[in-house]
Design a protein around this motif. Structure first.
Motif, mmCIF file in Angstrom:
data_model
loop_
_atom_site.group_PDB
_atom_site.id
_atom_site.type_symbol
_atom_site.label_atom_id
_atom_site.label_comp_id
_atom_site.label_asym_id
_atom_site.label_seq_id
_atom_site.Cartn_x
_atom_site.Cartn_y
_atom_site.Cartn_z
ATOM 1 N N GLU A 297 0.852 -1.191 0.000
ATOM 2 C CA GLU A 297 0.000 0.000 0.000
ATOM 3 C C GLU A 297 0.887 1.240 0.000
ATOM 4 N N SER B 224 1.501 2.871 -10.575
ATOM 5 C CA SER B 224 0.859 3.453 -9.382
ATOM 6 C C SER B 224 1.746 4.623 -8.962
ATOM 7 N N ASP C 158 -3.050 2.601 -4.332
ATOM 8 C CA ASP C 158 -4.289 2.907 -3.621
ATOM 9 C C ASP C 158 -5.068 1.602 -3.471
#
Lengths: 353, 68, 250
Positions: C138, C145, C150
């Motif tokens: 995360e 990303s 997310d």
């Protein structure tokens, strides 16, 4: 002695007798009875059966077993065979032998459950990524299917390639009298992986793709020269030659015999291999032939492309027309083929090429 | 010599030097064919513990071993 | 003072194309050491995944097959079913085994195939330039990303060995190790050995996941990458044996 058997069950038993000792696949109508039969039968002969999580997994399990030199089989239809294409391409790339049965059903996407010949282009052009061909066998009866099972593996192993047995839903689902072939004792191939690295392999980054491609073309040229199979009747003096494979090929044989009895000079080429396409049969056709007519269980006309290509290649002096009688799905009855023949003859059906 | 090295394989990742309990590893002023400064062992400081062998991802080290 | 000889097993004693500080080199050596110590170097087939793991398929002088991306679980199944007494060890990355190959990885475990699966988890698709994978942490920035993962829209990092231990009663062995220190490397080697021994004794499915550094795609030095594993990854991906040999239902 011949006994009445359902197509898919006779095919599965013939696979066992041809030495198949591994099956992996996923259920799909109209091929499922092949895996149902093998799910218990393979166990009896010391083989192994896996009901795979998908067709994708099924063909990859076949890759694993084939790489280890075992006669391996998977069977499916329409969308299931689409999912297997990456694996078939990989088998060809690795030079592994395997047989894939497709009992073709009609339609795009999910399609239908109806018996058809709509996947001709995919099977004959090497349906996955890359630059390869599979040998494609097209039996027209359960007996012929059963008899071709052993040659299918012999071809696959001789050329280290994939043999696709392209049936139709009808061939899997109907019953006919069948004489089953004798048993072949399975043997592991010398090129098999066995854990001892007895067969040396080139690393993936050391492969010479240009050289391999040239070798592949040589292999395909050898197959084209030596492995064309077909049935023909009445082509030497025919005004019109029908071209049809599989069960429609049988119906067309009935049609030409009736037409001959009525005085029509018609013949038939029934390809048993559609790749390699039986070019040699076309060379036998009457030089004064007026046209070739395909009989197909699809809507768009696929076989007609090859029929046109080879009649024009073998009869270069004239532009001989190629017609397609397309019946979408299910075997056309003899009377329909005869009626449509007269429409061709009378100019009511136009040539495709 | 306690540990033999294959300087051509070294990628100068530094894991051997960071883990060596005796501070026996440094990097050469010279470069290998791949352009890295290969690991060099100070034989006087080396105790042949094998930690460089254990942590090296590239098979640079060969601990020769010896009888007592 | 007596010292022990330590030499890279001949099978992997060659230059590898992995990036500096990559964990693949250590893990492939450990597998070969374990096979050597178990006297199984001449009884092994590797179905190899697509990605950085492919490098192992390049020069490994033993029976191996480079599988379609994600399908090693299925290929291994076919190999093992026809060679019950040969060790079949799939070598895959997290993208190969979990993203594209989760169906095959899951189902091979589910069927309790008698194979060993080694998954190199470096929390991204290394070979293609560091895209997000199922194991990306995360908030971790990758090339797909860029603002950090997310998890509310991409899911949470997967812990597959724990799932095997929890959900598949027949599975023989499930563990996770890492390569951050000599002690961890020695522990990992024991896990790999346990997995191979489980297969040798036909105890069932075995899997060892390895938390492995990817310094280039993480944008870190090899030493910082090892620190990241210790500080960030291990708290989420615990090291240890989630299912020990002998704990499975037969």
């Amino acid at each position: 002695m011949a006994e009445m058997m359902k197509g898919n069950e006779a095919i599965a038993e013939a696979a066992i007798r041809a030495g198949v000792r591994f099956y992996a696949g996923y259920p799909i109508t109209p091929s499922s009875e092949i895996m149902e039969y093998l799910s218990w039968r393979l166990d009896e002969v010391g083989g192994s059966f896996v009901q795979a999580e998908s067709e994708l997994a099924g063909i990859n399990m076949v890759i694993g077993a084939s790489a280890c030199g075992v006669r391996a089989l998977t069977a499916s239809s329409g969308p299931g065979i689409s999912l297997k294409q990456e694996g078939i391409s990989t088998l060809c790339d690795e030079g592994l032998a395997a047989v894939v049965i497709t009992q073709v059903r009609y339609g795009n996407g999910l399609g239908t459950l109806l018996s058809a010949q709509c996947d001709y282009n995919r099977e004959t052009r090497g349906g996955g990524q890359g630059d390869y061909r599979c040998i494609v066998l097209c039996p027209s009866s359960i007996q012929e299917f059963v008899d071709l099972m052993r040659p299918a593996y012999e071809l696959a192993e001789k050329y280290r390639t994939v043999v696709v047995m392209m049936g139709e839903g009808t061939l899997g689902q109907m019953m006919e009298p069948v004489e089953l072939p004798d048993f072949v004792e399975p043997e592991r191939h010398p090129w098999a992986l066995n854990g001892h690295y007895t067969y040396k392999k080139i690393g993936i980054f050391e492969r010479d793709s240009r050289k391999e491609a040239v070798e592949l073309v040589e292999k395909y040229n050898t197959i084209k020269a030596n492995e064309q199979r077909w049935f023909d009747e009445g082509v030497e003096d025919a005004d019109y030659v029908f071209v049809a494979y599989g069960v429609p090929g049988r119906a067309t044989l009935g049609a030409i015999r009736e037409l001959r009895a009525q005085g029509e000079k018609v013949g038939l080429i029934r390809p048993i291999t559609v790749w390699p396409f039986p070019e040699k049969a076309f060379a036998k056709i009457n030089p004064n032939v007026k046209g070739v007519i395909t009989v197909e269980e699809n809507a768009t006309g696929q076989l007609v492309d090859d029929a046109a290509l080879y009649i024009k290649k073998t009869h270069k002096d004239r532009n001989i027309p190629a017609y397609a009688l397309t019946y979408v799905f299910n075997t056309p009855p003899i009377h329909s083929i005869k009626e449509d023949y007269f429409k061709v003859k009378n100019g009511e059906i136009k040539e495709v090429y | 010599m306690k540990v033999e090295t294959k300087p051509a394989r070294c990628k100068e990742c530094g894991l051997c030097k960071a883990n060596c309990p005796k501070g026996a590893i440094s990097f050469s002023e010279h470069t290998n064919a791949a352009g890295y400064h290969p690991a060099v062992i100070n034989d006087e400081l080396c105790i042949a513990c094998g930690i460089c062998y254990t942590v090296c991802p590239d098979g640079v080290f060969h601990v020769l071993g010896k009888e007592a | 003072m007596a010292t022990k000889e330590r030499k890279v097993p001949a099978l992997v004693d060659k230059p590898m194309d992995f990036c500096p500080g990559c964990g693949h080199g250590v893990v492939s050596r450990l597998i070969m050491e374990a096979l050597e110590e178990l006297d199984q170097l001449d009884n092994i087939i590797f179905p190899i995944g697509v990605g950085c793991s492919s490098n192992l398929g390049a020069g490994l002088e033993c029976d191996r097959l480079h599988c379609c991306h994600g399908r090693a679980g299925a290929v291994a199944t076919g190999m093992k079913r026809v060679n019950p007494d040969v060790l079949v060890v799939s070598y895959q990355g997290d993208g190969d085994a979990y993203n594209i190959g989760i169906a095959e990885t899951f189902n091979a475990a589910y069927r309790n195939e008698d194979i060993t699966v080694i998954v190199i988890n470096n929390t991204n698709f290394g070979m293609t330039g560091g895209q997000m994978s199922l194991t990306t942490m995360e908030g971790q920035k990758t090339s797909t990303s860029v603002h950090g993962r997310d998890c509310s829209i991409t899911g949470y990092p997967i812990r597959f060995p724990e799932m095997v231990a929890r959900e598949f009663p027949g599975a023989a062995y499930a563990a996770r190790g890492t390569v951050t220190s000599p002690a961890q490397i020695n522990k990992l080697k024991q896990y790999i050995k346990n997995a191979l021994e489980a297969q040798m004794n036909h105890e069932g499915y075995s899997i060892v996941e390895v938390l492995s550094p990817c310094p280039v795609n993480w944008g870190m030095t090899p030493i910082k990458a090892m620190e990241r594993i210790e500080k960030e990854l291990i708290p989420y991906y615990p090291i240890g044996e989630f299912k020990k040999r002998g704990e499975n239902q037969k």
